[in-house]
Write an enzyme that holds these catalytic residues in place. Sequence first.
Site, PDB file in Angstrom:
ATOM      1  CG  LEU A  34       0.527   4.755  -2.894  1.00  0.00           C
ATOM      2  CD1 LEU A  34       1.797   4.191  -3.284  1.00  0.00           C
ATOM      3  CD2 LEU A  34      -0.737   4.064  -3.521  1.00  0.00           C
ATOM      4  N   GLY A  37      -2.055   0.865   4.037  1.00  0.00           N
ATOM      5  CA  GLY A  37      -2.902  -0.167   3.594  1.00  0.00           C
ATOM      6  C   GLY A  37      -2.520  -0.538   2.480  1.00  0.00           C
ATOM      7  CG  HIS A  38      -2.653   2.178  -0.958  1.00  0.00           C
ATOM      8  ND1 HIS A  38      -3.023   3.293  -0.346  1.00  0.00           N
ATOM      9  CD2 HIS A  38      -3.775   1.667  -1.596  1.00  0.00           C
ATOM     10  CE1 HIS A  38      -4.090   3.767  -0.883  1.00  0.00           C
ATOM     11  NE2 HIS A  38      -4.703   2.838  -1.651  1.00  0.00           N
ATOM     12  CD  GLU A 149      -9.707  -9.826   4.210  1.00  0.00           C
ATOM     13  OE1 GLU A 149     -10.076  -9.417   5.109  1.00  0.00           O
ATOM     14  OE2 GLU A 149      -9.337 -11.192   3.870  1.00  0.00           O
ATOM     15  CG  ASP A 151     -11.918  -0.934  -1.231  1.00  0.00           C
ATOM     16  OD1 ASP A 151     -12.685   0.027  -1.065  1.00  0.00           O
ATOM     17  OD2 ASP A 151     -10.940  -0.887  -0.969  1.00  0.00           O
ATOM     18  NE  ARG A 188     -13.439   8.529  -2.257  1.00  0.00           N
ATOM     19  CZ  ARG A 188     -13.584   7.612  -3.090  1.00  0.00           C
ATOM     20  NH1 ARG A 188     -13.407   6.252  -2.461  1.00  0.00           N
ATOM     21  NH2 ARG A 188     -13.675   7.544  -4.329  1.00  0.00           N
TER      22      ARG A 188
HETATM   23  P1  AMP Z   1      -7.565   2.330  -3.644  1.00  0.00           P
HETATM   24  O1  AMP Z   1      -6.351   3.322  -4.113  1.00  0.00           O
HETATM   25  O2  AMP Z   1      -8.484   3.082  -2.661  1.00  0.00           O
HETATM   26  O3  AMP Z   1      -8.305   2.245  -5.202  1.00  0.00           O
HETATM   27  O4  AMP Z   1      -7.083   1.254  -3.186  1.00  0.00           O
HETATM   28  C1  AMP Z   1      -6.258   0.279  -3.719  1.00  0.00           C
HETATM   29  C2  AMP Z   1      -6.014  -1.084  -3.120  1.00  0.00           C
HETATM   30  O5  AMP Z   1      -5.945  -0.824  -1.786  1.00  0.00           O
HETATM   31  C3  AMP Z   1      -7.491  -1.949  -3.343  1.00  0.00           C
HETATM   32  O6  AMP Z   1      -7.126  -3.129  -3.288  1.00  0.00           O
HETATM   33  C4  AMP Z   1      -8.018  -1.584  -1.788  1.00  0.00           C
HETATM   34  O7  AMP Z   1      -8.737  -2.598  -1.555  1.00  0.00           O
HETATM   35  C5  AMP Z   1      -6.562  -1.586  -0.974  1.00  0.00           C
HETATM   36  N1  AMP Z   1      -6.702  -0.725   0.276  1.00  0.00           N
HETATM   37  C6  AMP Z   1      -7.072   0.518   0.416  1.00  0.00           C
HETATM   38  N2  AMP Z   1      -7.311   0.828   1.607  1.00  0.00           N
HETATM   39  C7  AMP Z   1      -6.887  -0.374   2.583  1.00  0.00           C
HETATM   40  C8  AMP Z   1      -6.661  -0.584   3.987  1.00  0.00           C
HETATM   41  N3  AMP Z   1      -6.851   0.297   4.874  1.00  0.00           N
HETATM   42  N4  AMP Z   1      -6.086  -1.859   4.090  1.00  0.00           N
HETATM   43  C9  AMP Z   1      -6.011  -2.803   3.145  1.00  0.00           C
HETATM   44  N5  AMP Z   1      -6.136  -2.357   1.973  1.00  0.00           N
HETATM   45  C10 AMP Z   1      -6.667  -1.261   1.507  1.00  0.00           C
END
Ligand code: AMP
Length: 286
Positions: A34, A37-38, A149, A151, A188
Amino acid sequence: MIETVRSLSTLRESVSRRRAAGKRIGLVPTMGALHEGHLTLVDIAGQHSDDVAVSLFVNPTQFAPGEDLDRYPRDEEGDRAKLEDRGASLLWAPGPEQMYPDGFATSVSVDGPSEGLETGYRPHFFGGVATVVTKLLLQVLPDVAVFGEKDYQQLQVIRRLVRDLDIPVQVVGGPTIREADGLAMSSRNAYLSAEHRAIAPALKRILDDTGRQAVSSPDGEKAETFATEALISAGFDKVDYVALRHADSLKPVTTNEIEAGAPLRLLAAAHLGTTRLIDNIDPRSV
Ligand code: AMP
Protein backbone atom coordinates in the site's frame (compact mmCIF):
# COMPACT_ATOMS: atom_id res chain seq x y z
CA MET A 1 -7.55 -2.07 16.38
CA ILE A 2 -7.97 -3.28 12.83
CA GLU A 3 -9.51 -6.76 12.62
CA THR A 4 -7.70 -9.15 10.26
CA VAL A 5 -9.95 -11.79 8.73
CA ARG A 6 -8.89 -14.76 6.59
CA SER A 7 -12.01 -16.91 6.28
CA LEU A 8 -15.27 -16.08 4.57
CA SER A 9 -17.39 -17.20 7.52
CA THR A 10 -15.52 -14.87 9.89
CA LEU A 11 -15.82 -12.05 7.37
CA ARG A 12 -19.57 -12.52 7.12
CA GLU A 13 -19.92 -12.57 10.93
CA SER A 14 -17.84 -9.43 11.28
CA VAL A 15 -19.79 -7.54 8.62
CA SER A 16 -23.15 -8.70 10.07
CA ARG A 17 -22.13 -7.56 13.53
CA ARG A 18 -21.14 -4.14 12.23
CA ARG A 19 -24.38 -3.84 10.23
CA ALA A 20 -26.44 -4.83 13.27
CA ALA A 21 -24.73 -1.96 15.10
CA GLY A 22 -26.03 0.38 12.39
CA LYS A 23 -22.72 0.86 10.59
CA ARG A 24 -22.41 1.64 6.90
CA ILE A 25 -19.63 -0.43 5.37
CA GLY A 26 -17.06 0.83 2.85
CA LEU A 27 -14.73 -1.41 0.84
CA VAL A 28 -11.39 -0.63 -0.81
CA PRO A 29 -10.12 -3.59 -2.86
CA THR A 30 -6.30 -3.73 -3.18
CA MET A 31 -3.44 -6.05 -4.01
CA GLY A 32 -1.41 -4.68 -1.08
CA ALA A 33 2.04 -3.01 -1.01
CA LEU A 34 0.00 0.00 0.00
CA HIS A 35 1.01 3.56 -0.80
CA GLU A 36 -0.60 6.96 -0.42
CA GLY A 37 -2.85 6.32 -3.45
CA HIS A 38 -4.48 3.35 -1.71
CA LEU A 39 -4.61 5.18 1.62
CA THR A 40 -6.39 8.14 0.05
CA LEU A 41 -9.07 5.69 -1.16
CA VAL A 42 -9.39 4.53 2.47
CA ASP A 43 -9.94 8.18 3.50
CA ILE A 44 -12.58 8.59 0.78
CA ALA A 45 -14.31 5.35 1.83
CA GLY A 46 -14.36 6.73 5.38
CA GLN A 47 -16.20 9.82 4.16
CA HIS A 48 -18.97 7.57 2.79
CA SER A 49 -19.16 4.93 5.53
CA ASP A 50 -18.61 4.20 9.23
CA ASP A 51 -16.40 1.11 8.96
CA VAL A 52 -13.86 0.74 6.16
CA ALA A 53 -12.88 -2.74 5.03
CA VAL A 54 -9.78 -3.15 2.87
CA SER A 55 -9.22 -6.33 0.93
CA LEU A 56 -5.69 -7.52 0.30
CA PHE A 57 -5.47 -10.18 -2.34
CA VAL A 58 -2.88 -10.52 -5.11
CA ASN A 59 -5.27 -11.97 -7.66
CA PRO A 60 -3.50 -14.60 -9.77
CA THR A 61 -6.16 -14.60 -12.50
CA GLN A 62 -5.39 -11.05 -13.59
CA PHE A 63 -1.75 -11.93 -14.30
CA ALA A 64 -0.80 -13.78 -17.50
CA PRO A 65 1.95 -16.43 -17.40
CA GLY A 66 5.27 -14.58 -17.52
CA GLU A 67 3.87 -11.42 -15.89
CA ASP A 68 4.98 -10.28 -12.43
CA LEU A 69 2.74 -12.40 -10.13
CA ASP A 70 5.73 -14.05 -8.39
CA ARG A 71 7.68 -10.86 -7.79
CA TYR A 72 4.67 -8.61 -7.03
CA PRO A 73 5.63 -6.74 -3.81
CA ARG A 74 4.04 -8.13 -0.63
CA ASP A 75 4.16 -6.57 2.85
CA GLU A 76 1.10 -7.53 4.89
CA GLU A 77 2.56 -6.35 8.21
CA GLY A 78 3.47 -2.95 6.80
CA ASP A 79 0.09 -2.69 5.10
CA ARG A 80 -1.76 -3.48 8.32
CA ALA A 81 0.15 -0.76 10.20
CA LYS A 82 -0.66 1.82 7.51
CA LEU A 83 -4.34 0.85 7.50
CA GLU A 84 -4.55 0.95 11.26
CA ASP A 85 -3.02 4.40 11.22
CA ARG A 86 -5.58 5.52 8.62
CA GLY A 87 -8.52 4.25 10.66
CA ALA A 88 -9.60 1.23 8.58
CA SER A 89 -11.61 -1.30 10.63
CA LEU A 90 -11.26 -4.56 8.77
CA LEU A 91 -8.53 -6.23 6.72
CA TRP A 92 -9.92 -9.00 4.49
CA ALA A 93 -6.92 -11.11 3.52
CA PRO A 94 -8.12 -14.35 1.93
CA GLY A 95 -5.73 -16.93 0.50
CA PRO A 96 -5.98 -18.16 -3.10
CA GLU A 97 -7.64 -21.41 -1.92
CA GLN A 98 -10.36 -19.32 -0.25
CA MET A 99 -10.99 -17.29 -3.41
CA TYR A 100 -10.55 -20.08 -5.96
CA PRO A 101 -11.31 -23.43 -4.33
CA ASP A 102 -10.80 -26.62 -6.36
CA GLY A 103 -13.37 -26.82 -9.12
CA PHE A 104 -13.87 -23.05 -9.41
CA ALA A 105 -15.46 -22.64 -12.84
CA THR A 106 -17.14 -19.24 -13.10
CA SER A 107 -15.96 -15.99 -14.63
CA VAL A 108 -17.47 -12.58 -15.13
CA SER A 109 -16.88 -11.02 -18.50
CA VAL A 110 -17.66 -7.38 -19.28
CA ASP A 111 -17.79 -6.10 -22.87
CA GLY A 112 -18.12 -2.37 -23.65
CA PRO A 113 -15.53 -0.48 -21.60
CA SER A 114 -13.12 -3.43 -21.44
CA GLU A 115 -12.72 -3.48 -25.23
CA GLY A 116 -9.41 -2.10 -26.54
CA LEU A 117 -6.73 -0.18 -24.57
CA GLU A 118 -5.46 -2.56 -21.83
CA THR A 119 -7.24 -5.54 -23.39
CA GLY A 120 -5.15 -5.15 -26.55
CA TYR A 121 -2.02 -5.89 -24.50
CA ARG A 122 -3.33 -7.84 -21.48
CA PRO A 123 -6.29 -9.81 -22.88
CA HIS A 124 -6.70 -11.86 -19.68
CA PHE A 125 -6.79 -8.83 -17.40
CA PHE A 126 -10.38 -7.59 -17.15
CA GLY A 127 -11.80 -11.11 -16.92
CA GLY A 128 -9.64 -11.63 -13.83
CA VAL A 129 -10.49 -8.22 -12.38
CA ALA A 130 -14.24 -8.44 -13.04
CA THR A 131 -14.47 -11.90 -11.47
CA VAL A 132 -12.48 -11.06 -8.36
CA VAL A 133 -14.21 -7.71 -7.82
CA THR A 134 -17.63 -9.36 -8.17
CA LYS A 135 -16.57 -11.92 -5.56
CA LEU A 136 -15.20 -9.26 -3.20
CA LEU A 137 -18.38 -7.20 -3.48
CA LEU A 138 -20.55 -10.25 -2.79
CA GLN A 139 -18.33 -11.36 0.09
CA VAL A 140 -18.26 -8.04 1.92
CA LEU A 141 -21.58 -6.62 0.64
CA PRO A 142 -20.42 -3.05 1.25
CA ASP A 143 -22.64 0.02 0.90
CA VAL A 144 -19.89 1.79 -1.00
CA ALA A 145 -16.74 0.63 -2.80
CA VAL A 146 -13.90 2.94 -3.80
CA PHE A 147 -11.59 2.47 -6.80
CA GLY A 148 -8.80 4.70 -8.15
CA GLU A 149 -8.91 6.71 -11.37
CA LYS A 150 -5.27 5.64 -11.76
CA ASP A 151 -6.75 2.50 -13.35
CA TYR A 152 -9.35 4.43 -15.29
CA GLN A 153 -10.47 1.70 -17.69
CA GLN A 154 -10.78 -0.70 -14.74
CA LEU A 155 -12.97 1.85 -12.93
CA GLN A 156 -15.28 2.07 -15.96
CA VAL A 157 -15.43 -1.73 -16.25
CA ILE A 158 -16.38 -2.02 -12.57
CA ARG A 159 -19.03 0.68 -12.85
CA ARG A 160 -20.53 -1.22 -15.77
CA LEU A 161 -20.49 -4.63 -14.09
CA VAL A 162 -22.10 -3.25 -10.93
CA ARG A 163 -24.82 -1.63 -13.02
CA ASP A 164 -25.37 -4.63 -15.31
CA LEU A 165 -25.49 -7.20 -12.48
CA ASP A 166 -27.59 -4.98 -10.16
CA ILE A 167 -25.05 -5.28 -7.37
CA PRO A 168 -26.36 -3.03 -4.59
CA VAL A 169 -23.24 -0.93 -4.01
CA GLN A 170 -22.31 2.67 -4.74
CA VAL A 171 -19.07 2.85 -6.74
CA VAL A 172 -16.93 5.90 -6.01
CA GLY A 173 -13.83 6.89 -8.00
CA GLY A 174 -10.85 8.49 -6.23
CA PRO A 175 -8.33 10.84 -7.91
CA THR A 176 -4.87 9.63 -8.96
CA ILE A 177 -2.32 10.37 -6.25
CA ARG A 178 1.11 11.30 -7.58
CA GLU A 179 4.68 11.69 -6.40
CA ALA A 180 5.94 15.30 -6.21
CA ASP A 181 7.37 15.00 -9.73
CA GLY A 182 4.05 13.83 -11.20
CA LEU A 183 4.63 10.07 -11.42
CA ALA A 184 1.40 8.27 -10.51
CA MET A 185 1.98 6.20 -7.37
CA SER A 186 1.97 2.47 -8.06
CA SER A 187 3.14 -0.62 -6.20
CA ARG A 188 5.02 -1.47 -9.41
CA ASN A 189 7.13 1.72 -9.25
CA ALA A 190 9.35 -0.26 -6.85
CA TYR A 191 10.60 -2.19 -9.91
CA LEU A 192 12.07 0.94 -11.54
CA SER A 193 15.88 1.36 -11.64
CA ALA A 194 17.20 4.80 -10.66
CA GLU A 195 17.69 5.60 -14.34
CA HIS A 196 14.15 4.61 -15.28
CA ARG A 197 12.70 6.34 -12.21
CA ALA A 198 14.22 9.58 -13.51
CA ILE A 199 12.53 9.13 -16.90
CA ALA A 200 9.13 7.98 -15.55
CA PRO A 201 7.62 11.43 -14.72
CA ALA A 202 7.79 12.29 -18.43
CA LEU A 203 4.66 10.16 -18.89
CA LYS A 204 2.45 12.61 -16.97
CA ARG A 205 4.18 15.64 -18.49
CA ILE A 206 3.62 14.35 -22.02
CA LEU A 207 0.00 13.43 -21.27
CA ASP A 208 -0.58 17.00 -20.03
CA ASP A 209 1.03 18.53 -23.16
CA THR A 210 -0.89 16.16 -25.42
CA GLY A 211 -4.16 16.79 -23.61
CA ARG A 212 -3.80 20.55 -23.99
CA GLN A 213 -3.02 20.11 -27.67
CA ALA A 214 -5.94 17.72 -28.24
CA VAL A 215 -8.41 20.19 -26.77
CA SER A 216 -7.03 23.36 -28.41
CA SER A 217 -6.62 21.87 -31.91
CA PRO A 218 -8.92 18.87 -31.79
CA ASP A 219 -7.28 16.09 -33.76
CA GLY A 220 -7.10 12.97 -31.61
CA GLU A 221 -4.94 10.99 -34.01
CA LYS A 222 -2.35 13.75 -34.36
CA ALA A 223 -2.18 14.13 -30.58
CA GLU A 224 -1.66 10.39 -30.10
CA THR A 225 1.20 10.33 -32.63
CA PHE A 226 2.78 13.38 -30.99
CA ALA A 227 2.65 11.71 -27.57
CA THR A 228 4.07 8.39 -28.77
CA GLU A 229 7.04 10.15 -30.38
CA ALA A 230 7.59 12.32 -27.29
CA LEU A 231 7.59 9.25 -25.01
CA ILE A 232 10.21 7.46 -27.13
CA SER A 233 12.36 10.63 -27.22
CA ALA A 234 12.07 10.88 -23.41
CA GLY A 235 13.56 7.38 -23.09
CA PHE A 236 10.58 5.00 -22.96
CA ASP A 237 11.41 1.70 -24.65
CA LYS A 238 7.97 0.90 -26.04
CA VAL A 239 4.57 2.59 -26.14
CA ASP A 240 1.56 0.25 -26.05
CA TYR A 241 -0.96 3.03 -26.63
CA VAL A 242 -1.77 6.66 -26.16
CA ALA A 243 -5.48 7.12 -26.75
CA LEU A 244 -7.94 9.99 -26.53
CA ARG A 245 -11.33 8.55 -25.60
CA HIS A 246 -14.82 9.48 -24.44
CA ALA A 247 -14.54 9.56 -20.64
CA ASP A 248 -17.55 7.28 -20.02
CA SER A 249 -17.79 4.85 -22.93
CA LEU A 250 -14.01 4.85 -23.64
CA LYS A 251 -14.88 4.86 -27.34
CA PRO A 252 -12.74 6.95 -29.74
CA VAL A 253 -13.98 10.54 -30.12
CA THR A 254 -14.40 12.55 -33.31
CA THR A 255 -13.22 16.12 -33.79
CA ASN A 256 -16.88 17.20 -33.73
CA GLU A 257 -17.45 15.52 -30.36
CA ILE A 258 -14.32 17.16 -28.91
CA GLU A 259 -15.48 20.57 -30.15
CA ALA A 260 -18.99 19.94 -28.78
CA GLY A 261 -17.49 19.48 -25.28
CA ALA A 262 -17.73 15.69 -24.87
CA PRO A 263 -16.10 14.48 -21.61
CA LEU A 264 -12.64 13.16 -22.49
CA ARG A 265 -9.93 10.95 -21.08
CA LEU A 266 -6.40 10.58 -22.42
CA LEU A 267 -4.95 7.19 -21.48
CA ALA A 268 -1.50 5.70 -22.00
CA ALA A 269 0.60 2.63 -21.32
CA ALA A 270 4.35 2.55 -21.94
CA HIS A 271 7.36 0.44 -20.97
CA LEU A 272 10.57 1.38 -19.21
CA GLY A 273 12.70 -1.75 -19.41
CA THR A 274 10.63 -4.57 -17.91
CA THR A 275 8.27 -2.20 -16.08
CA ARG A 276 4.99 -1.23 -17.69
CA LEU A 277 3.50 2.09 -16.55
CA ILE A 278 -0.07 3.23 -17.13
CA ASP A 279 -1.52 6.68 -16.52
CA ASN A 280 -4.40 8.88 -17.67
CA ILE A 281 -5.65 12.45 -17.37
CA ASP A 282 -8.72 14.53 -18.04
CA PRO A 283 -7.45 16.70 -20.93
CA ARG A 284 -10.00 19.41 -20.13
CA SER A 285 -8.57 20.01 -16.68
CA VAL A 286 -4.86 20.51 -17.48
P1 AMP B 1 -3.91 -2.20 -6.78
O1 AMP B 1 -3.44 -2.56 -5.43
O2 AMP B 1 -2.85 -1.69 -7.69
O3 AMP B 1 -4.77 -3.27 -7.41
O4 AMP B 1 -4.88 -0.96 -6.58
C1 AMP B 1 -5.96 -1.00 -5.69
C2 AMP B 1 -6.78 0.24 -5.88
O5 AMP B 1 -5.97 1.38 -5.64
C3 AMP B 1 -7.34 0.38 -7.30
O6 AMP B 1 -8.66 0.90 -7.23
C4 AMP B 1 -6.39 1.37 -7.92
O7 AMP B 1 -6.96 2.10 -8.97
C5 AMP B 1 -6.08 2.26 -6.73
N1 AMP B 1 -4.82 3.00 -6.93
C6 AMP B 1 -3.61 2.49 -7.24
N2 AMP B 1 -2.71 3.47 -7.37
C7 AMP B 1 -3.37 4.64 -7.16
C8 AMP B 1 -2.99 6.02 -7.18
N3 AMP B 1 -1.74 6.41 -7.45
N4 AMP B 1 -3.94 6.93 -6.90
C9 AMP B 1 -5.22 6.56 -6.63
N5 AMP B 1 -5.63 5.28 -6.61
C10 AMP B 1 -4.72 4.33 -6.87
